[in-house]
Design an enzyme around this catalytic site. Structure first.
Site, PDB file in Angstrom:
ATOM      1  N   ASN A  16    -138.973 -20.928  83.940  1.00 20.69           N
ATOM      2  CA  ASN A  16    -139.962 -20.606  82.909  1.00 20.69           C
ATOM      3  C   ASN A  16    -141.328 -21.116  83.388  1.00 20.69           C
ATOM      4  O   ASN A  16    -141.554 -22.316  83.485  1.00 20.69           O
ATOM      5  CB  ASN A  16    -139.536 -21.284  81.607  1.00 20.69           C
ATOM      6  N   GLY A  18    -144.240 -21.139  82.032  1.00 17.93           N
ATOM      7  CA  GLY A  18    -144.975 -21.925  81.039  1.00 17.93           C
ATOM      8  C   GLY A  18    -144.589 -23.396  81.141  1.00 17.93           C
ATOM      9  O   GLY A  18    -145.443 -24.286  81.144  1.00 17.93           O
ATOM     10  N   ASP A  74    -134.832 -28.668  78.797  1.00 14.34           N
ATOM     11  CA  ASP A  74    -134.309 -27.647  77.899  1.00 14.34           C
ATOM     12  C   ASP A  74    -134.945 -27.915  76.552  1.00 14.34           C
ATOM     13  O   ASP A  74    -134.915 -29.045  76.061  1.00 14.34           O
ATOM     14  CB  ASP A  74    -132.786 -27.673  77.790  1.00 14.34           C
ATOM     15  N   SER A  75    -135.561 -26.900  76.006  1.00 11.76           N
ATOM     16  CA  SER A  75    -136.278 -27.140  74.765  1.00 11.76           C
ATOM     17  C   SER A  75    -136.224 -25.923  73.878  1.00 11.76           C
ATOM     18  O   SER A  75    -135.894 -24.828  74.324  1.00 11.76           O
ATOM     19  CB  SER A  75    -137.723 -27.529  75.062  1.00 11.76           C
ATOM     20  N   PHE A 160    -147.370 -21.599  75.082  1.00 12.74           N
ATOM     21  CA  PHE A 160    -146.441 -20.516  75.416  1.00 12.74           C
ATOM     22  C   PHE A 160    -145.303 -20.544  74.414  1.00 12.74           C
ATOM     23  O   PHE A 160    -145.247 -21.403  73.529  1.00 12.74           O
ATOM     24  CB  PHE A 160    -145.920 -20.660  76.862  1.00 12.74           C
ATOM     25  N   TYR A 162    -143.016 -20.379  71.398  1.00 11.78           N
ATOM     26  CA  TYR A 162    -143.225 -20.312  69.939  1.00 11.78           C
ATOM     27  C   TYR A 162    -144.464 -21.089  69.481  1.00 11.78           C
ATOM     28  O   TYR A 162    -144.672 -21.259  68.279  1.00 11.78           O
ATOM     29  CB  TYR A 162    -141.982 -20.867  69.215  1.00 11.78           C
ATOM     30  N   LYS A 183    -152.484 -30.986  72.406  1.00 12.22           N
ATOM     31  CA  LYS A 183    -151.058 -30.742  72.179  1.00 12.22           C
ATOM     32  C   LYS A 183    -150.204 -31.745  72.956  1.00 12.22           C
ATOM     33  O   LYS A 183    -149.221 -32.282  72.441  1.00 12.22           O
ATOM     34  CB  LYS A 183    -150.722 -29.305  72.613  1.00 12.22           C
ATOM     35  N   HIS A 188    -143.305 -32.484  71.797  1.00 13.10           N
ATOM     36  CA  HIS A 188    -141.939 -32.886  72.123  1.00 13.10           C
ATOM     37  C   HIS A 188    -141.754 -33.186  73.603  1.00 13.10           C
ATOM     38  O   HIS A 188    -141.045 -34.114  73.980  1.00 13.10           O
ATOM     39  CB  HIS A 188    -140.954 -31.807  71.674  1.00 13.10           C
TER      40      HIS A 188
END
Length: 200
Positions: A16, A18, A74-75, A160, A162, A183, A188
């Site tokens: 990914n 992002g 993993d998120s 990126f 959600y 951010k 998280h």
């Protein structure tokens, strides 16, 4: 003794882009980074039942393939009224082309099915599970969570996934409307990263 040796080069266990961008910004500048994309390695099947499971599956897989230390993430987003979905299926909701506009539309469709009223907060959270996996099979995991609510409509072009529909608690704007600098002090991924910083 594995914790005393600082990590100077690693494989980022994700395809990914992002995530690659954001993790790069969190890591010290001097770290030599490789990605599955530039090594031409496809992602493994993620069949775990939690973020920590899937993070470990990826870290172990890419570490074995490359014989290097691997850091994987993993998120995803959990929405309480949707029984914590999309959850570990967050990326899958975006389909094979990783189109998060599709995933976001799906979120609103599912919320519509629950006939939600927007005068009540739609509680949700972003969760990030990180795993560092060493070629000697040792590993270390951390988890970060940021609570928030779903925005009535997508807002902002930053970030990126959600990000455009997530408003963190205590804020008026979505992650999509925030700068990365802002951010990344509350999200998280940063919270999970703080717990593994000592290895770098």
């Amino acid at each position: 003794q594995m914790y005393r040796k600082k990590i100077y080069s690693l494989v980022l266990g994700t395809n990914n882009q992002g995530k690659v961008r954001e993790i790069k910004k969190l890591l010290p500048k001097n770290i030599i980074l490789e990605t599955p994309k530039n090594l031409n390695i496809k992602s493994p099947l993620e069949n775990g039942i939690s973020f920590l499971d899937n993070s470990l599956i990826k870290a172990k897989y890419f570490s074995k393939k490359t014989n290097k230390v691997c850091l994987s993430d993993d998120s995803g987003l959990e929405i309480d009224i949707l029984k914590k979905k999309p959850g570990i299926y967050s990326a899958r909701w975006a389909g094979p082309k990783s189109n998060f506009e599709v995933a976001i539309k799906k979120v609103y469709k599912e919320l519509e099915k629950k006939s939600v009223t927007w005068n009540k907060n739609i509680k949700c959270r972003f969760i990030c599970a990180l795993t560092i996996y060493w070629p000697n099979k040792k590993f270390f995991q951390s988890k970060g969570v940021v609570e928030g609510i779903i925005s009535r409509k997508p807002k902002g072009r930053n970030g990126f996934g959600y990000d455009p529909i997530f408003i963190p608690n205590g804020h008026k704007v979505t992650f999509g409307q925030m700068t990365f600098a802002k951010k990344s002090k509350i999200d998280h991924r940063y919270k999970a990263f703080k717990k593994i910083k000592k290895f770098f």
